[in-house]
Design a protein around this motif. Structure first.
Motif, mmCIF file in Angstrom:
data_model
loop_
_atom_site.group_PDB
_atom_site.id
_atom_site.type_symbol
_atom_site.label_atom_id
_atom_site.label_comp_id
_atom_site.label_asym_id
_atom_site.label_seq_id
_atom_site.Cartn_x
_atom_site.Cartn_y
_atom_site.Cartn_z
ATOM 1 N N GLY A 46 -43.283 5.083 97.823
ATOM 2 C CA GLY A 46 -41.965 4.820 97.278
ATOM 3 C C GLY A 46 -41.594 5.640 96.063
ATOM 4 N N LYS A 47 -42.461 6.563 95.655
ATOM 5 C CA LYS A 47 -42.206 7.429 94.500
ATOM 6 C C LYS A 47 -42.113 8.875 94.961
ATOM 7 N N SER A 48 -41.519 9.712 94.106
ATOM 8 C CA SER A 48 -41.296 11.099 94.512
ATOM 9 C C SER A 48 -41.481 12.052 93.337
ATOM 10 N N ALA A 49 -41.941 13.258 93.661
ATOM 11 C CA ALA A 49 -42.096 14.327 92.672
ATOM 12 C C ALA A 49 -41.720 15.644 93.321
ATOM 13 N N VAL A 50 -41.048 16.498 92.577
ATOM 14 C CA VAL A 50 -40.659 17.820 93.056
ATOM 15 C C VAL A 50 -41.195 18.877 92.103
ATOM 16 N N LEU A 51 -41.791 19.928 92.685
ATOM 17 C CA LEU A 51 -42.195 21.117 91.939
ATOM 18 C C LEU A 51 -41.258 22.243 92.340
ATOM 19 N N SER A 52 -40.582 22.813 91.359
ATOM 20 C CA SER A 52 -39.533 23.792 91.660
ATOM 21 C C SER A 52 -40.069 25.104 92.203
ATOM 22 N N GLY A 53 -41.331 25.442 91.892
ATOM 23 C CA GLY A 53 -41.755 26.810 92.144
ATOM 24 C C GLY A 53 -40.995 27.742 91.200
ATOM 25 N N ASP A 54 -41.166 29.031 91.364
ATOM 26 C CA ASP A 54 -40.453 30.013 90.539
ATOM 27 C C ASP A 54 -39.071 30.222 91.113
ATOM 28 N N THR A 55 -38.039 30.012 90.288
ATOM 29 C CA THR A 55 -36.687 30.080 90.844
ATOM 30 C C THR A 55 -35.627 30.271 89.769
ATOM 31 N N ARG A 56 -34.571 30.916 90.157
ATOM 32 C CA ARG A 56 -33.333 30.872 89.391
ATOM 33 C C ARG A 56 -32.631 29.552 89.729
ATOM 34 N N TYR A 57 -31.437 29.342 89.150
ATOM 35 C CA TYR A 57 -30.673 28.156 89.540
ATOM 36 C C TYR A 57 -30.477 28.204 91.052
ATOM 37 N N CYS A 58 -30.755 27.074 91.721
ATOM 38 C CA CYS A 58 -30.792 27.081 93.176
ATOM 39 C C CYS A 58 -30.255 25.765 93.725
ATOM 40 N N GLU A 59 -29.210 25.845 94.527
ATOM 41 C CA GLU A 59 -28.615 24.640 95.114
ATOM 42 C C GLU A 59 -29.579 23.953 96.077
ATOM 43 N N ASN A 60 -30.432 24.712 96.751
ATOM 44 C CA ASN A 60 -31.373 24.094 97.671
ATOM 45 C C ASN A 60 -32.390 23.240 96.919
ATOM 46 N N LEU A 61 -32.792 23.688 95.745
ATOM 47 C CA LEU A 61 -33.651 22.874 94.893
ATOM 48 C C LEU A 61 -32.937 21.588 94.496
ATOM 49 N N VAL A 62 -31.686 21.698 94.082
ATOM 50 C CA VAL A 62 -30.910 20.517 93.688
ATOM 51 C C VAL A 62 -30.857 19.514 94.839
ATOM 52 N N ALA A 63 -30.621 20.014 96.040
ATOM 53 C CA ALA A 63 -30.513 19.122 97.201
ATOM 54 C C ALA A 63 -31.818 18.374 97.456
ATOM 55 N N HIS A 64 -32.957 19.037 97.297
ATOM 56 C CA HIS A 64 -34.246 18.399 97.584
ATOM 57 C C HIS A 64 -34.758 17.557 96.411
ATOM 58 N N ALA A 65 -34.223 17.783 95.216
ATOM 59 C CA ALA A 65 -34.684 17.029 94.047
ATOM 60 C C ALA A 65 -33.706 15.941 93.622
ATOM 61 N N ASP A 66 -32.646 15.739 94.376
ATOM 62 C CA ASP A 66 -31.636 14.748 94.000
ATOM 63 C C ASP A 66 -32.255 13.358 93.885
ATOM 64 N N GLY A 67 -32.129 12.745 92.707
ATOM 65 C CA GLY A 67 -32.626 11.398 92.493
ATOM 66 C C GLY A 67 -34.130 11.257 92.451
ATOM 67 N N VAL A 68 -34.860 12.367 92.289
ATOM 68 C CA VAL A 68 -36.319 12.329 92.303
ATOM 69 C C VAL A 68 -36.844 11.601 91.055
ATOM 70 N N ASP A 69 -38.032 11.031 91.166
ATOM 71 C CA ASP A 69 -38.620 10.366 90.004
ATOM 72 C C ASP A 69 -39.119 11.371 88.965
ATOM 73 N N LEU A 70 -39.801 12.413 89.435
ATOM 74 C CA LEU A 70 -40.375 13.414 88.538
ATOM 75 C C LEU A 70 -39.990 14.805 89.031
ATOM 76 N N LEU A 71 -39.416 15.607 88.149
ATOM 77 C CA LEU A 71 -39.044 16.978 88.485
ATOM 78 C C LEU A 71 -39.774 17.924 87.543
ATOM 79 N N VAL A 72 -40.687 18.708 88.100
ATOM 80 C CA VAL A 72 -41.441 19.700 87.337
ATOM 81 C C VAL A 72 -40.791 21.059 87.599
ATOM 82 N N HIS A 73 -40.257 21.657 86.544
ATOM 83 C CA HIS A 73 -39.377 22.818 86.700
ATOM 84 C C HIS A 73 -39.826 23.968 85.807
#
Length: 289
Positions: A178-205
């Motif tokens: 029931g918990k979530s974490a996203v690792l951005s990887g190396d990236t510029r501003y990216c809408e696909n990242l936003v879509a996959h990290a929407d409402g995530v518990d932990l975002l490592v960027h």
């Protein structure tokens, strides 16, 4: 967020630095612990040392995930692979090491097996190490999707934007209990990242910063154009609204004349755009979504 002690889902920064050697910030590597599973995302310089500091046997890593093929993200891969195979409490792997990453992963791992063939043959003959432990069981993907789903842990890969010529490049989302974490990887501003990290518990960027004067230098400007500035990251945080955002892979650049941006300057620049909870990561920091 819960405390990091004895949690069933934990994200630990093994290395939060960039390519330049730094004894305080090792190369990019992040450990995901979910139930009994241990997954390592990237293998930057010194990952084996950080695992040893945590008391985690290197041979106990169940799966190695790669975000892309810049050397600072994969330089420690042979060390994880072969040191985890050796005898002793720090190694002991008897089965092939599983590696999963974007297209190109098979090429990389096949040639590592060739490059270290002499060492492997010698250790099997001389030390009696199990041959299966010296194998790499690699696979690769080319598009977004679920790449691992086992014992309550689902891992989703998604493409990010590390620059027009730096492809492939991916981030990862982890869902467990029931918990979530996203690792951005190396990236510029990216809408696909936003879509996959929407409402995530932990975002490592990731984040990159330099002085305005340094941006006049073409070499530095080129590096900055491949990463997210504090304003870029803050915009992602504001869009995704994570419970906690964490800066990782800090690319803080000096031109040798102007000073390297400080952590406080990084915080201040982020606060101009984002009022939510975030921390600047350091090696061995652990977070529980």
């Amino acid at each position: 967020m819960t405390t990091a002690t004895d949690a069933p889902f934990r994200v630990t920064l093994l290395g939060s630095g960039m390519p330049s050697p730094d004894p305080l910030r090792f190369g990019p590597a992040t450990l995901i612990e979910a139930g009994s599973q241990k997954i390592l995302v990237d293998a930057g310089r010194g990952a084996t040392i950080r695992l040893s500091q945590l008391g985690i046997p290197i041979g106990s890593i169940d799966l190695m995930l790669l975000t892309h093929f810049h050397s600072d993200h994969v330089a420690g891969l042979p060390d994880i692979w072969l040191t985890g195979w050796l005898g002793g409490k720090f190694g002991g792997r008897t089965r092939p090491m599983r590696v999963l990453g974007p297209k190109g992963t098979l090429h990389l791992t096949h040639h590592l097996e060739e490059a270290f063939g002499a060492d492997i043959a010698i250790r099997i003959a001389d030390e009696g190490l199990p041959p299966d432990g010296a194998r790499i069981d690699a696979d690769e993907f080319e598009r977004d999707g679920v790449i691992h789903d086992r014992d309550g842990l689902r891992v989703t890969c998604f493409e990010v934007d590390h620059g027009d010529r730096v492809k492939p490049a991916f981030g990862y989302r982890f869902d467990h209990a029931g918990k979530s974490a996203v690792l951005s990887g190396d990236t510029r501003y990216c809408e696909n990242l936003v879509a996959h990290a929407d409402g995530v518990d932990l975002l490592v960027h990731e984040v990159a910063m330099t002085s305005p004067a340094s941006m006049a230098i073409e070499r530095i400007r080129r590096v900055m154009e491949h990463h997210s500035t504090p304003a870029d990251a803050a915009r992602v945080f504001a869009r995704c609204t994570p419970l906690l955002a964490v800066y990782n892979h800090l690319v803080l650049i000096s031109d040798g004349v102007n000073a390297t941006p400080s952590v406080q300057e990084l915080i201040d620049a982020t606060r101009q755009e984002y009022a939510g909870a975030f921390v600047v990561g350091e090696d061995l920091m652990a977070f529980c979504p």
